[in-house]
Design a protein around this motif. Structure first.
Motif, PDB file in Angstrom:
ATOM      1  N   ASN A  64       9.979  -6.340 -14.999  1.00 57.99           N
ATOM      2  CA  ASN A  64       8.597  -6.649 -15.363  1.00 57.99           C
ATOM      3  C   ASN A  64       7.748  -7.027 -14.159  1.00 57.99           C
ATOM      4  OD1 ASN A  64       8.953  -6.143 -18.087  1.00 57.99           O
ATOM      5  ND2 ASN A  64       9.654  -8.236 -18.521  1.00 57.99           N
ATOM      6  N   ASP A  65       8.342  -7.717 -13.153  1.00 57.01           N
ATOM      7  CA  ASP A  65       7.571  -8.097 -11.980  1.00 57.01           C
ATOM      8  C   ASP A  65       7.046  -6.886 -11.246  1.00 57.01           C
ATOM      9  OD1 ASP A  65       7.837 -10.778 -12.389  1.00 57.01           O
ATOM     10  OD2 ASP A  65       9.633 -10.988 -11.146  1.00 57.01           O
ATOM     11  N   VAL A  66       7.888  -5.877 -11.119  1.00 60.88           N
ATOM     12  CA  VAL A  66       7.474  -4.680 -10.402  1.00 60.88           C
ATOM     13  C   VAL A  66       6.488  -3.873 -11.232  1.00 60.88           C
ATOM     14  CG1 VAL A  66       8.254  -2.541  -9.335  1.00 60.88           C
ATOM     15  CG2 VAL A  66       9.597  -4.623  -9.060  1.00 60.88           C
ATOM     16  N   LYS A  67       6.645  -3.851 -12.536  1.00 59.26           N
ATOM     17  CA  LYS A  67       5.701  -3.144 -13.385  1.00 59.26           C
ATOM     18  C   LYS A  67       4.291  -3.718 -13.227  1.00 59.26           C
ATOM     19  CE  LYS A  67       8.884  -1.640 -17.034  1.00 59.26           C
ATOM     20  NZ  LYS A  67       9.270  -1.798 -18.449  1.00 59.26           N
ATOM     21  N   ARG A  68       4.209  -5.044 -13.002  1.00 66.12           N
ATOM     22  CA  ARG A  68       2.899  -5.669 -12.850  1.00 66.12           C
ATOM     23  C   ARG A  68       2.340  -5.502 -11.436  1.00 66.12           C
ATOM     24  NH1 ARG A  68       5.439  -9.631 -16.173  1.00 66.12           N
ATOM     25  NH2 ARG A  68       6.027 -10.845 -14.347  1.00 66.12           N
ATOM     26  N   MET A  69       3.177  -5.066 -10.520  1.00 64.30           N
ATOM     27  CA  MET A  69       2.744  -4.903  -9.138  1.00 64.30           C
ATOM     28  C   MET A  69       1.775  -3.729  -9.023  1.00 64.30           C
ATOM     29  SD  MET A  69       3.438  -6.290  -6.139  1.00 64.30           S
ATOM     30  CE  MET A  69       4.981  -7.061  -6.629  1.00 64.30           C
ATOM     31  N   GLN A  70       0.623  -3.949  -8.397  1.00 69.74           N
ATOM     32  CA  GLN A  70      -0.329  -2.856  -8.209  1.00 69.74           C
ATOM     33  C   GLN A  70       0.173  -1.837  -7.211  1.00 69.74           C
ATOM     34  OE1 GLN A  70      -4.570  -3.172  -7.904  1.00 69.74           O
ATOM     35  NE2 GLN A  70      -4.487  -5.346  -8.359  1.00 69.74           N
ATOM     36  N   ALA A  71       0.685  -2.329  -6.088  1.00 67.89           N
ATOM     37  CA  ALA A  71       1.125  -1.407  -5.042  1.00 67.89           C
ATOM     38  C   ALA A  71       1.846  -2.185  -3.950  1.00 67.89           C
ATOM     39  CB  ALA A  71      -0.067  -0.665  -4.436  1.00 67.89           C
ATOM     40  N   PRO A  99      -6.538  -7.800  -4.351  1.00 70.49           N
ATOM     41  CA  PRO A  99      -5.511  -8.540  -3.603  1.00 70.49           C
ATOM     42  C   PRO A  99      -4.340  -8.993  -4.463  1.00 70.49           C
ATOM     43  CG  PRO A  99      -7.718  -9.298  -3.023  1.00 70.49           C
ATOM     44  CD  PRO A  99      -7.876  -8.384  -4.190  1.00 70.49           C
ATOM     45  N   GLU A 100      -4.613  -9.365  -5.710  1.00 73.09           N
ATOM     46  CA  GLU A 100      -3.545  -9.821  -6.577  1.00 73.09           C
ATOM     47  C   GLU A 100      -2.620  -8.650  -6.919  1.00 73.09           C
ATOM     48  OE1 GLU A 100      -6.769 -10.029  -7.318  1.00 73.09           O
ATOM     49  OE2 GLU A 100      -7.171 -12.128  -6.808  1.00 73.09           O
ATOM     50  N   GLY A 101      -1.349  -8.871  -6.799  1.00 77.60           N
ATOM     51  CA  GLY A 101      -0.398  -7.835  -7.170  1.00 77.60           C
ATOM     52  C   GLY A 101      -0.126  -6.823  -6.081  1.00 77.60           C
ATOM     53  N   VAL A 102      -0.644  -7.045  -4.874  1.00 76.14           N
ATOM     54  CA  VAL A 102      -0.386  -6.136  -3.750  1.00 76.14           C
ATOM     55  C   VAL A 102       0.486  -6.858  -2.731  1.00 76.14           C
ATOM     56  CG1 VAL A 102      -1.425  -4.923  -1.794  1.00 76.14           C
ATOM     57  CG2 VAL A 102      -2.499  -4.817  -4.038  1.00 76.14           C
ATOM     58  N   ARG A 103       1.506  -6.186  -2.247  1.00 76.42           N
ATOM     59  CA  ARG A 103       2.344  -6.720  -1.177  1.00 76.42           C
ATOM     60  C   ARG A 103       2.127  -5.854   0.051  1.00 76.42           C
ATOM     61  NH1 ARG A 103       2.020  -9.889  -4.432  1.00 76.42           N
ATOM     62  NH2 ARG A 103       3.619 -11.104  -5.516  1.00 76.42           N
ATOM     63  N   ALA A 104       1.702  -6.450   1.156  1.00 75.75           N
ATOM     64  CA  ALA A 104       1.318  -5.699   2.348  1.00 75.75           C
ATOM     65  C   ALA A 104       2.181  -6.100   3.541  1.00 75.75           C
ATOM     66  CB  ALA A 104      -0.169  -5.944   2.668  1.00 75.75           C
ATOM     67  N   LEU A 105       2.869  -5.129   4.104  1.00 81.23           N
ATOM     68  CA  LEU A 105       3.810  -5.343   5.197  1.00 81.23           C
ATOM     69  C   LEU A 105       3.405  -4.516   6.411  1.00 81.23           C
ATOM     70  CD1 LEU A 105       6.705  -5.834   6.512  1.00 81.23           C
ATOM     71  CD2 LEU A 105       7.456  -3.905   5.118  1.00 81.23           C
ATOM     72  N   PHE A 106       3.414  -5.151   7.590  1.00 76.43           N
ATOM     73  CA  PHE A 106       3.222  -4.432   8.842  1.00 76.43           C
ATOM     74  C   PHE A 106       4.532  -4.475   9.601  1.00 76.43           C
ATOM     75  CE2 PHE A 106       2.178  -4.010  13.332  1.00 76.43           C
ATOM     76  CZ  PHE A 106       1.289  -2.947  13.342  1.00 76.43           C
ATOM     77  N   LEU A 107       5.143  -3.313   9.776  1.00 75.99           N
ATOM     78  CA  LEU A 107       6.424  -3.220  10.466  1.00 75.99           C
ATOM     79  C   LEU A 107       6.178  -3.366  11.970  1.00 75.99           C
ATOM     80  CD1 LEU A 107       9.232  -2.773   9.247  1.00 75.99           C
ATOM     81  CD2 LEU A 107       9.029  -0.361   9.846  1.00 75.99           C
ATOM     82  N   ALA A 108       6.736  -4.408  12.580  1.00 72.88           N
ATOM     83  CA  ALA A 108       6.418  -4.749  13.971  1.00 72.88           C
ATOM     84  C   ALA A 108       7.679  -4.763  14.831  1.00 72.88           C
ATOM     85  CB  ALA A 108       5.730  -6.103  14.030  1.00 72.88           C
ATOM     86  N   PRO A 109       8.075  -3.610  15.363  1.00 70.74           N
ATOM     87  CA  PRO A 109       9.258  -3.571  16.232  1.00 70.74           C
ATOM     88  C   PRO A 109       8.961  -4.115  17.624  1.00 70.74           C
ATOM     89  CG  PRO A 109       8.272  -1.406  16.076  1.00 70.74           C
ATOM     90  CD  PRO A 109       7.489  -2.298  15.148  1.00 70.74           C
TER      91      PRO A 109
END
Length: 324
Positions: free
Chosen positions: A4-11, A195-205
């Motif tokens: 259910n958590d992922v279903k509610r996730m926008q992106a 903003p709600e429901g969005v998880r934003a990651l910047f891959l920083a090697p």
């Protein structure tokens, strides 16, 4: 089946510099969640540049749905506005199918458009674009910059006199619409994602490791047909101002094909340009999209596990050995 958590996730938004391993991470996440991988890179939209832009392979595409890759012809200027319109359709498709949208790429403006909206500049007619480009070639960028300074003082002061692409763009907007670019920026299009429901990651090697990967990847591209790909593109005699014609490595390889420089020199130019671009990506995201959380590649899978409240630990941790 998604919980259910992922279903509610926008992106989920996975950004990062070129060659940081974004595609491998996005594919692994799509396989675990049943999500859709959505290209958010301005060069991977062009079908003419499969090798040189490191588009997903047929095998990778077969493992999870991929959208907005290689769907534009190199003769077309695929603007951020047109990409946003296409992304809106794919986002609706993902939601209708109850699939997690996974936006992945390195183009900061595309991510900014997703989360903050975009200026409402209408499409520029091709005849206007052609006229401005012809004047640029005939009169030079300094003359066009002087004209821009008269007609749009704000843009004229902001843009460097030799920034031919942006100077031409600003003049095109005035010619086509009768309004200056800053005026359009005040009347923006709304964001596709809240903003709600969005998880934003910047891959920083690590920078040193990243630059080594960039160099190695360019050599691998040459071994896998990048030169032949550029030769086909060059034969089309397209406007050199088009985005696809300015992709990293394309101008240098065209110079090599014309006999102006050696293949080794072209490769070095392509590698240098790509490293400089990666450096700009770090800077752009740090200042323009501070809401993205910066994560080292070896911690990315654990970050996703926590961010999505998924049982991803049951799956094998993703390897980012294949740069993208």
């Amino acid at each position: 089946m998604l919980d259910n958590d992922v279903k509610r996730m926008q992106a989920v938004l996975i950004a990062g510099p070129t060659a940081s391993g974004k595609s491998a991470l996005a594919l692994a996440l799509a396989e675990v969640t049943g999500g859709i991988v959505i290209n958010t890179d301005s060069m991977q939209v062009y079908r003419d540049l499969r090798v040189l832009t490191a588009r997903p392979t047929p095998d990778e595409v077969a493992r999870a749905p991929h959208r907005l890759y290689g769907y534009c012809d190199a003769a077309v200027n695929c603007s951020a506005g047109s990409w946003v319109a296409d992304a809106a359709l794919v986002l609706a498709e993902a939601r209708a199918a109850n699939r997690l949208p996974i936006f992945i790429g390195g183009t900061g403006l595309y991510f900014k458009a997703l989360t903050r909206g975009l200026s409402a500049v209408p499409p520029i007619p091709q005849e206007v674009r052609d006229d401005v480009r012809a004047r640029l070639e005939r009169d030079g960028v300094e003359a066009l910059h002087a004209e821009l300074a008269r007609r749009d003082p704000v843009s004229g002061e902001k843009l460097k006199p030799r920034d031919s692409a942006r100077v031409a763009r600003a003049l095109e907007v005035i010619e086509a619409t009768g309004r200056a670019l800053p005026d359009w920026h005040r009347d923006g299009l709304p964001p596709l994602l809240e903003p709600e429901g969005v998880r934003a990651l910047f891959l920083a090697p690590d920078r040193k490791e990243l630059y080594a990967r960039i160099n190695a990847r360019f050599e691998a591209m040459l071994e896998n047909g990048a030169l032949e790909e550029v030769a086909v593109l060059a034969a089309r005699k397209l406007d050199p101002m088009l985005p696809a014609m300015k992709a990293h490595g394309v101008p240098a390889l065209i110079r090599h094909l014309a006999g102006e420089i050696t293949l080794e020199e072209a490769a070095e130019i392509g590698q240098t340009d790509t490293r400089h671009y990666a450096k700009r990506q770090f800077t752009w995201f740090r200042h323009q999209l501070p809401e993205f959380e910066w994560v080292a590649p070896d911690a990315a899978w654990a970050w996703l596990t926590h961010a999505l409240s998924l049982s991803l630990k049951a799956a094998e941790p993703v390897s980012l050995g294949k740069p993208a």
